[in-house]
Scaffold this active site. Structure first.
Site, PDB file in Angstrom:
ATOM      1  N   TYR A  75      -6.971 -13.491  -4.633  1.00  0.00           N
ATOM      2  CA  TYR A  75      -6.257 -12.209  -4.600  1.00  0.00           C
ATOM      3  C   TYR A  75      -7.267 -11.049  -4.606  1.00  0.00           C
ATOM      4  N   ARG A 128      -8.739 -13.468 -15.692  1.00  0.00           N
ATOM      5  CA  ARG A 128      -8.706 -14.776 -15.015  1.00  0.00           C
ATOM      6  C   ARG A 128      -9.789 -14.762 -13.949  1.00  0.00           C
ATOM      7  N   ALA A 169       0.980 -24.591 -17.355  1.00  0.00           N
ATOM      8  CA  ALA A 169       2.099 -23.841 -16.793  1.00  0.00           C
ATOM      9  C   ALA A 169       3.255 -24.800 -16.535  1.00  0.00           C
ATOM     10  N   GLN A 190       7.672 -30.328  -6.514  1.00  0.00           N
ATOM     11  CA  GLN A 190       8.876 -30.327  -5.688  1.00  0.00           C
ATOM     12  C   GLN A 190       9.913 -29.274  -6.075  1.00  0.00           C
ATOM     13  N   HIS A 207      -6.077 -19.694  -2.674  1.00  0.00           N
ATOM     14  CA  HIS A 207      -4.883 -20.288  -2.062  1.00  0.00           C
ATOM     15  C   HIS A 207      -5.185 -20.852  -0.675  1.00  0.00           C
ATOM     16  N   GLU A 208      -6.171 -20.288   0.012  1.00  0.00           N
ATOM     17  CA  GLU A 208      -6.468 -20.770   1.363  1.00  0.00           C
ATOM     18  C   GLU A 208      -7.429 -21.968   1.349  1.00  0.00           C
ATOM     19  N   MET A 259       2.695 -18.145 -14.619  1.00  0.00           N
ATOM     20  CA  MET A 259       3.316 -18.873 -13.517  1.00  0.00           C
ATOM     21  C   MET A 259       4.529 -18.095 -13.018  1.00  0.00           C
ATOM     22  N   GLU A 297      -7.995 -16.974  -7.506  1.00  0.00           N
ATOM     23  CA  GLU A 297      -7.109 -17.563  -6.476  1.00  0.00           C
ATOM     24  C   GLU A 297      -7.181 -16.858  -5.113  1.00  0.00           C
ATOM     25  N   LYS A 357      10.680 -39.001  16.599  1.00  0.00           N
ATOM     26  CA  LYS A 357      10.724 -37.550  16.873  1.00  0.00           C
ATOM     27  C   LYS A 357       9.435 -37.110  17.563  1.00  0.00           C
TER      28      LYS A 357
HETATM   29  P1  FAD Z   1      17.287 -45.796  -7.355  1.00  0.00           P
HETATM   30  O1  FAD Z   1      16.043 -45.276  -7.869  1.00  0.00           O
HETATM   31  O2  FAD Z   1      17.270 -46.541  -6.097  1.00  0.00           O
HETATM   32  O3  FAD Z   1      17.917 -46.718  -8.502  1.00  0.00           O
HETATM   33  C1  FAD Z   1      19.066 -47.522  -8.310  1.00  0.00           C
HETATM   34  C2  FAD Z   1      19.111 -48.615  -9.376  1.00  0.00           C
HETATM   35  O4  FAD Z   1      20.385 -49.245  -9.331  1.00  0.00           O
HETATM   36  C3  FAD Z   1      18.081 -49.710  -9.167  1.00  0.00           C
HETATM   37  O5  FAD Z   1      17.287 -49.838 -10.320  1.00  0.00           O
HETATM   38  C4  FAD Z   1      18.919 -50.970  -8.926  1.00  0.00           C
HETATM   39  O6  FAD Z   1      18.313 -52.134  -9.480  1.00  0.00           O
HETATM   40  C5  FAD Z   1      20.205 -50.629  -9.625  1.00  0.00           C
HETATM   41  N1  FAD Z   1      21.384 -51.351  -9.113  1.00  0.00           N
HETATM   42  C6  FAD Z   1      21.869 -51.364  -7.851  1.00  0.00           C
HETATM   43  N2  FAD Z   1      22.995 -52.105  -7.796  1.00  0.00           N
HETATM   44  C7  FAD Z   1      23.221 -52.574  -9.046  1.00  0.00           C
HETATM   45  C8  FAD Z   1      24.232 -53.391  -9.629  1.00  0.00           C
HETATM   46  N3  FAD Z   1      25.269 -53.871  -8.931  1.00  0.00           N
HETATM   47  N4  FAD Z   1      24.135 -53.707 -10.947  1.00  0.00           N
HETATM   48  C9  FAD Z   1      23.104 -53.233 -11.688  1.00  0.00           C
HETATM   49  N5  FAD Z   1      22.140 -52.444 -11.189  1.00  0.00           N
HETATM   50  C10 FAD Z   1      22.199 -52.111  -9.886  1.00  0.00           C
HETATM   51  N6  FAD Z   1      11.174 -39.040  -4.772  1.00  0.00           N
HETATM   52  C11 FAD Z   1      10.665 -37.879  -5.079  1.00  0.00           C
HETATM   53  O7  FAD Z   1      11.420 -36.962  -5.415  1.00  0.00           O
HETATM   54  N7  FAD Z   1       9.327 -37.651  -5.054  1.00  0.00           N
HETATM   55  C12 FAD Z   1       8.471 -38.613  -4.710  1.00  0.00           C
HETATM   56  O8  FAD Z   1       7.261 -38.368  -4.674  1.00  0.00           O
HETATM   57  C13 FAD Z   1       8.959 -39.884  -4.387  1.00  0.00           C
HETATM   58  N8  FAD Z   1       8.143 -40.882  -4.033  1.00  0.00           N
HETATM   59  C14 FAD Z   1       8.669 -42.081  -3.709  1.00  0.00           C
HETATM   60  C15 FAD Z   1       7.799 -43.103  -3.353  1.00  0.00           C
HETATM   61  C16 FAD Z   1       8.294 -44.354  -3.015  1.00  0.00           C
HETATM   62  C17 FAD Z   1       7.334 -45.440  -2.601  1.00  0.00           C
HETATM   63  C18 FAD Z   1       9.702 -44.584  -3.060  1.00  0.00           C
HETATM   64  C19 FAD Z   1      10.255 -45.931  -2.691  1.00  0.00           C
HETATM   65  C20 FAD Z   1      10.567 -43.576  -3.409  1.00  0.00           C
HETATM   66  C21 FAD Z   1      10.050 -42.322  -3.729  1.00  0.00           C
HETATM   67  N9  FAD Z   1      10.879 -41.257  -4.078  1.00  0.00           N
HETATM   68  C22 FAD Z   1      10.354 -40.063  -4.415  1.00  0.00           C
HETATM   69  C23 FAD Z   1      12.333 -41.378  -3.999  1.00  0.00           C
HETATM   70  C24 FAD Z   1      12.989 -41.513  -5.378  1.00  0.00           C
HETATM   71  O9  FAD Z   1      12.387 -42.567  -6.079  1.00  0.00           O
HETATM   72  C25 FAD Z   1      14.473 -41.721  -5.177  1.00  0.00           C
HETATM   73  O10 FAD Z   1      15.024 -40.575  -4.585  1.00  0.00           O
HETATM   74  C26 FAD Z   1      15.187 -41.971  -6.502  1.00  0.00           C
HETATM   75  O11 FAD Z   1      14.647 -43.087  -7.144  1.00  0.00           O
HETATM   76  C27 FAD Z   1      16.669 -42.185  -6.277  1.00  0.00           C
HETATM   77  O12 FAD Z   1      17.263 -42.407  -7.520  1.00  0.00           O
HETATM   78  P2  FAD Z   1      18.613 -43.214  -7.705  1.00  0.00           P
HETATM   79  O13 FAD Z   1      18.831 -43.232  -9.173  1.00  0.00           O
HETATM   80  O14 FAD Z   1      19.675 -42.626  -6.862  1.00  0.00           O
HETATM   81  O15 FAD Z   1      18.362 -44.668  -7.132  1.00  0.00           O
HETATM   82  P1  NAP Z   2      12.902 -40.164   5.452  1.00  0.00           P
HETATM   83  O1  NAP Z   2      12.039 -39.109   4.923  1.00  0.00           O
HETATM   84  O2  NAP Z   2      14.257 -39.828   5.910  1.00  0.00           O
HETATM   85  O3  NAP Z   2      12.088 -40.848   6.644  1.00  0.00           O
HETATM   86  C1  NAP Z   2      12.599 -41.892   7.400  1.00  0.00           C
HETATM   87  C2  NAP Z   2      11.679 -42.151   8.593  1.00  0.00           C
HETATM   88  O4  NAP Z   2      12.219 -43.228   9.331  1.00  0.00           O
HETATM   89  C3  NAP Z   2      11.554 -40.979   9.531  1.00  0.00           C
HETATM   90  O5  NAP Z   2      10.211 -40.881   9.916  1.00  0.00           O
HETATM   91  C4  NAP Z   2      12.439 -41.364  10.726  1.00  0.00           C
HETATM   92  O6  NAP Z   2      11.771 -40.784  11.829  1.00  0.00           O
HETATM   93  C5  NAP Z   2      12.420 -42.872  10.698  1.00  0.00           C
HETATM   94  N1  NAP Z   2      13.681 -43.488  11.092  1.00  0.00           N
HETATM   95  C6  NAP Z   2      14.937 -43.160  10.712  1.00  0.00           C
HETATM   96  N2  NAP Z   2      15.836 -44.001  11.269  1.00  0.00           N
HETATM   97  C7  NAP Z   2      15.139 -44.892  12.019  1.00  0.00           C
HETATM   98  C8  NAP Z   2      15.506 -45.996  12.839  1.00  0.00           C
HETATM   99  N3  NAP Z   2      16.793 -46.351  12.990  1.00  0.00           N
HETATM  100  N4  NAP Z   2      14.539 -46.671  13.467  1.00  0.00           N
HETATM  101  C9  NAP Z   2      13.235 -46.320  13.327  1.00  0.00           C
HETATM  102  N5  NAP Z   2      12.825 -45.272  12.569  1.00  0.00           N
HETATM  103  C10 NAP Z   2      13.774 -44.582  11.905  1.00  0.00           C
HETATM  104  O7  NAP Z   2      13.076 -41.317   4.387  1.00  0.00           O
HETATM  105  P2  NAP Z   2      12.041 -42.126   3.499  1.00  0.00           P
HETATM  106  O8  NAP Z   2      10.653 -42.017   3.982  1.00  0.00           O
HETATM  107  O9  NAP Z   2      12.675 -43.467   3.377  1.00  0.00           O
HETATM  108  O10 NAP Z   2      12.124 -41.408   2.113  1.00  0.00           O
HETATM  109  C11 NAP Z   2      13.342 -41.411   1.369  1.00  0.00           C
HETATM  110  C12 NAP Z   2      13.392 -40.223   0.478  1.00  0.00           C
HETATM  111  O11 NAP Z   2      12.456 -40.384  -0.575  1.00  0.00           O
HETATM  112  C13 NAP Z   2      13.030 -38.974   1.239  1.00  0.00           C
HETATM  113  O12 NAP Z   2      14.159 -38.195   1.500  1.00  0.00           O
HETATM  114  C14 NAP Z   2      12.049 -38.261   0.358  1.00  0.00           C
HETATM  115  O13 NAP Z   2      12.563 -37.025  -0.096  1.00  0.00           O
HETATM  116  C15 NAP Z   2      11.828 -39.171  -0.835  1.00  0.00           C
HETATM  117  N6  NAP Z   2      10.392 -39.339  -0.968  1.00  0.00           N
HETATM  118  C16 NAP Z   2       9.657 -38.251  -1.284  1.00  0.00           C
HETATM  119  C17 NAP Z   2       8.323 -38.361  -1.400  1.00  0.00           C
HETATM  120  C18 NAP Z   2       7.503 -37.160  -1.789  1.00  0.00           C
HETATM  121  O14 NAP Z   2       6.303 -37.273  -1.911  1.00  0.00           O
HETATM  122  N7  NAP Z   2       8.066 -36.008  -2.011  1.00  0.00           N
HETATM  123  C19 NAP Z   2       7.690 -39.555  -1.189  1.00  0.00           C
HETATM  124  C20 NAP Z   2       8.462 -40.660  -0.837  1.00  0.00           C
HETATM  125  C21 NAP Z   2       9.827 -40.517  -0.725  1.00  0.00           C
HETATM  126  P3  NAP Z   2      12.300 -40.861  13.328  1.00  0.00           P
HETATM  127  O15 NAP Z   2      13.787 -40.782  13.212  1.00  0.00           O
HETATM  128  O16 NAP Z   2      11.653 -39.704  14.018  1.00  0.00           O
HETATM  129  O17 NAP Z   2      11.783 -42.159  13.842  1.00  0.00           O
HETATM  130 FE1  SF4 Z   3       5.876 -30.558 -12.841  1.00  0.00          FE
HETATM  131 FE2  SF4 Z   3       7.206 -31.471 -10.692  1.00  0.00          FE
HETATM  132 FE3  SF4 Z   3       8.471 -30.237 -12.696  1.00  0.00          FE
HETATM  133 FE4  SF4 Z   3       6.911 -28.833 -11.051  1.00  0.00          FE
HETATM  134  S1  SF4 Z   3       8.780 -29.901 -10.493  1.00  0.00           S
HETATM  135  S2  SF4 Z   3       6.989 -28.679 -13.266  1.00  0.00           S
HETATM  136  S3  SF4 Z   3       5.289 -30.293 -10.728  1.00  0.00           S
HETATM  137  S4  SF4 Z   3       7.417 -32.196 -12.790  1.00  0.00           S
END
Ligand code: FAD
Ligand code: NAP
Ligand code: SF4
Length: 645
Positions: free
Chosen positions: A142, A190, A286, A315, A228-229, A1, A140, A535
């Site tokens: 290559y 490989r 890996a 990521q 890769h493609e 890797m 892959e 957008k």
């Molecule tokens: P959070 O995960 O929001 O955690 C905050 C915690 O604080 C919560 O559990 C809440 O209950 C607690 N809390 C708040 N206020 C209080 C209080 N007063 N007292 C006690 N507890 C409190 N990220 C990726 O990188 N890859 C992905 O593929 C991905 N997929 C996602 C898919 C979905 C559907 C969603 C919703 C999010 C996804 N994310 C992904 C985003 C990722 O989950 C967030 O970036 C991450 O969870 C942020 O972490 P955090 O610890 O800052 O907050």
């Molecule tokens: P985001 O990626 O910032 O997307 C927000 C979306 O809402 C955009 O499409 C934006 O597009 C729209 N938007 C923003 N303000 C708006 C408004 N006032 N009115 C209407 N539309 C509005 O945020 P997210 O989808 O909430 O995800 C949060 C974070 O979680 C992301 O930063 C991402 O990294 C993480 N995440 C990652 C994955 C993953 O697979 N890697 C999956 C889920 C979440 P327009 O402004 O063009 O409308």
């Molecule tokens: Fe696995 Fe994600 Fe870590 Fe890459 S970044 S090694 S895919 S958990």
């Protein structure tokens, strides 16, 4: 890797630390990232090459460190062929790849001879650098793969045309390499067993090549899956675990050499099952070793529940590599940064409160506790994980649950005092020297007239199953969460995960045609979904480099309509009224799901500051814009390592 350290200024010392840590963790045999045998073979102009004796010394830093740690290591020889990202690329024929801007030069017969010699010389130098072997990268898409497949080999001389001619190049490379290195040196080949592109190899050709490679002197055959493609995901998180073990299994019995099974093996039980079924003789992993250097030792000691599992998100590893940065790992920010992020015991132990047990709070609390601090972790919810409890409910993202299993175990081990179901106020935090606010985010509510209409639902309610969407759905916001909700609403799961995945992506388990592809089964679903953004750019443009195309393709296949450049006018009984290109139209939908981004949640900040407390914000509470778990975990870890200040 490939890790990107191969090209970094202090990369060889850092690779030595990275690989030695994995060797101490019990890995049987390490294979490095790709090293080019000549300049044309470099993946990009600054990529690492081993062709001259003066280049040997820096490799010894790695091999000595691995051997001192009790490990074994082979160096991968990778000639990029037409995937090289520079104008001096070469290939069997002058055919540009769909993923690179440079048209390669067709190698002359003399050039082919020189290239074969370069492989053999590279292997001899690797031997001098004290590697235990080499892996010849023949998959892959290559250079070697390009010679083998009619897709890319249109030559009419004795290096093209018949299969015998097309496989001459890899056979000569293995034969000449064996001649050059002698008997006691590992040569892994490989072999691309499933190209997943039109004009790839047939199964009979795969078998014939494997036998020829064995006869030419290889020691082990490793499995390569997909060029890769190829437009088929082969390692992303929605690929079921060990989904390609059947390919390696097909080759069992056809050759006498040990075979390595590969792709999406991220758990000791899965690896064990692959070996027990006899799908392969060895397994390779890996990314799981980025996630946890001690994977093997933990598995061997019966502590598999302590393994920090790779969730196949790409990521922090592949997405970094493809943007020319050094790889790391979302769940383990130390990966490839072993010399820079050093875990050491706290010199002054503090009483620390962490509010919020999402990824940021979990990383901070457990890292601080492992360093010796007294940590209390609060969350209002009944379970740890924050938004990961939403992410893990998205079809194909169930791996995210493994991160929570890991943290639950580390909380126990490290002595973090955990209080769940506890909504914390500023008054609860008086007894702590340090307060970390990891309270995450609140979903943004856009100011659209009619936003309080009963048709409107938040993404949390939909994903948690508190609201059920109708048959016609509009999603406002097409970021990561909008796409995940689209996936959630259009998924049609079957009983057999691997069969379902192969059908959805057109992988032919029967291998009846070249490349192992077949027409995709159906795809369109009955629920009608619109995915909208304001957008004007392509919907999904901002998604990650290595997985964004998969997510766009999947929703398109399922018939989701993606609309950019939308203005939201109103929500009422008729549905969602939008304006596009100067005209208004009504989307007659039953449900409108809001995925319009997020705002930091920090209502505790001001009262704590007013009370004169030391407060640190991390994760979404610190900055919600472009927040992902990678940043949340990295920031939580970094803050925890600096509490001694
Ligand atoms: P959070 O995960 O929001 O955690 C905050 C915690 O604080 C919560 O559990 C809440 O209950 C607690 N809390 C708040 N206020 C209080 C209080 N007063 N007292 C006690 N507890 C409190 N990220 C990726 O990188 N890859 C992905 O593929 C991905 N997929 C996602 C898919 C979905 C559907 C969603 C919703 C999010 C996804 N994310 C992904 C985003 C990722 O989950 C967030 O970036 C991450 O969870 C942020 O972490 P955090 O610890 O800052 O907050
Ligand atoms: P985001 O990626 O910032 O997307 C927000 C979306 O809402 C955009 O499409 C934006 O597009 C729209 N938007 C923003 N303000 C708006 C408004 N006032 N009115 C209407 N539309 C509005 O945020 P997210 O989808 O909430 O995800 C949060 C974070 O979680 C992301 O930063 C991402 O990294 C993480 N995440 C990652 C994955 C993953 O697979 N890697 C999956 C889920 C979440 P327009 O402004 O063009 O409308
Ligand atoms: Fe696995 Fe994600 Fe870590 Fe890459 S970044 S090694 S895919 S958990």
């Amino acid at each position: 890797m490939h890790t990107g350290l191969e090209e970094a200024a202090d990369g060889y010392a850092r690779m030595a630390a990275f690989y030695a840590e994995r060797a101490r963790g019990g890995v049987g045999l390490i294979v490095t990232g790709g090293i080019a045998p000549n300049f044309a073979g470099r993946v990009e102009p600054r990529a690492s090459q081993l062709s001259f004796p003066w280049q040997v010394a820096r490799h010894r830093i790695i091999t000595d460190a691995v051997h001192a740690a009790g490990g074994k290591i082979a160096m991968q020889i990778l000639h990029a062929g037409r995937y090289a990202y520079h104008p001096l690329s070469v290939a069997p024929s002058a055919i540009r790849s769909p993923i690179t801007p440079f048209k390669p030069r067709a190698l002359s017969r003399w050039g082919i001879g020189k290239t074969i010699a370069a492989y053999a010389r590279c292997a001899t130098l690797a031997q001098r650098a004290r590697y235990d072997g080499v892996e010849i990268m023949g998959s892959e898409g290559y250079l070697i793969n390009e010679f083998v497949a009619p897709r890319t080999n249109h030559r009419t001389d004795d290096w093209g045309g018949t299969f015998e001619n097309r496989m001459r190049f890899p056979i000569e490379i293995v034969r000449r390499t064996r001649e050059a290195v002698g008997r006691d040196f590992i040569i892994i080949f490989r072999l691309s067993m499933l190209d997943l592109v039109d004009g790839g190899s047939t199964w009979d050709e795969v078998v014939a090549l494997a036998r020829a490679v064995e006869a030419a002197g290889a020691t082990i055959i490793n499995t390569g899956i997909g060029w890769h493609e190829a437009r088929v995901p082969t390692i992303a998180t929605m690929v079921p675990r060990a989904a390609f073990a059947w390919v390696t299994r097909r080759l069992k019995g056809e050759v006498g050499l040990p075979l390595i099974a590969t792709n999406r093996i991220n758990d000791p039980a899965v690896a064990e099952a692959v070996l027990a079924r006899g799908d392969g003789d060895m397994v390779s992993m890996a990314r799981p070793f980025l996630a946890d250097a001690d994977f093997v030792n933990k598995a061997a000691a019966g502590r598999a529940d302590e393994i920090n599992t790779c969730i196949a998100c790409n990521q922090a590893c592949l997405d970094q590599i493809f943007t020319r940065q050094i790889a790391s790992c979302l769940v383990n920010p130390r990966a490839c940064h072993e010399t820079l992020i050093v875990m050491k015991p706290a010199t002054r132990k503090k009483r620390i409160a962490v509010v919020g047990a999402g990824p940021a709070g979990l990383a901070c609390a457990t890292t601080a506790a492992e360093a010796g601090h007294h940590v209390t972790l609060f969350d209002a919810a009944a379970e740890i994980g924050g938004q990961f409890n939403l992410a893990r409910r998205i079809p194909g993202k169930d791996e995210f649950a493994e991160t929570l299993r890991y943290y639950r175990r580390i909380i126990e081990r490290s002595g973090v005092e955990l209080h769940l179901g506890r909504q914390v106020s500023a008054a609860d935090l008086g007894a702590f020297e340090e307060v970390v606010l990891a309270t995450g985010i609140v979903p943004r509510t856009p100011a659209i007239p009619g936003i309080d209409h009963p048709k409107v639902a938040g993404y949390t309610d939909i994903v948690m199953g508190r609201r059920v969407a109708g048959d016609r759905v509009a999603i406002i916001g097409a970021g990561g969460i909008g796409f995940d909700v689209g996936e959630f609403l259009t998924h049609h799961g079957g009983h057999d995960e691997t069969a379902e995945y192969c059908a959805e992506w057109g992988i032919d388990i029967e291998f009846s045609d070249r490349g192992g592809l077949r027409p995709v089964d159906g795809g369109k679903v009955s629920r009608e979904v619109w995915l909208l953004q304001r957008k004007a750019t392509k919907v999904g443009d901002g998604l990650a480099k290595t997985t964004g195309w998969i997510r766009r393709t999947l929703l398109r296949k399922r018939g989701v309509t993606m609309l950019p450049g939308v203005e939201y006018e109103r929500i009422d009984d008729e549905g969602l009224r939008i304006r596009m290109d100067g005209t208004t139209r009504v989307l007659d939908v039953d449900t409108i799901v809001i995925c319009a981004g997020q705002e930091p949640r920090r209502e505790l900040l001001l009262p704590l500051q007013e009370a004169g407390r030391r407060v640190t914000l991390i994760g979404g509470a610190d900055m919600a814009v472009e927040l992902d778990a990678r940043r949340a975990i990295a920031q939580g870890t970094e803050v925890a390592l600096n509490f001694w200040k």
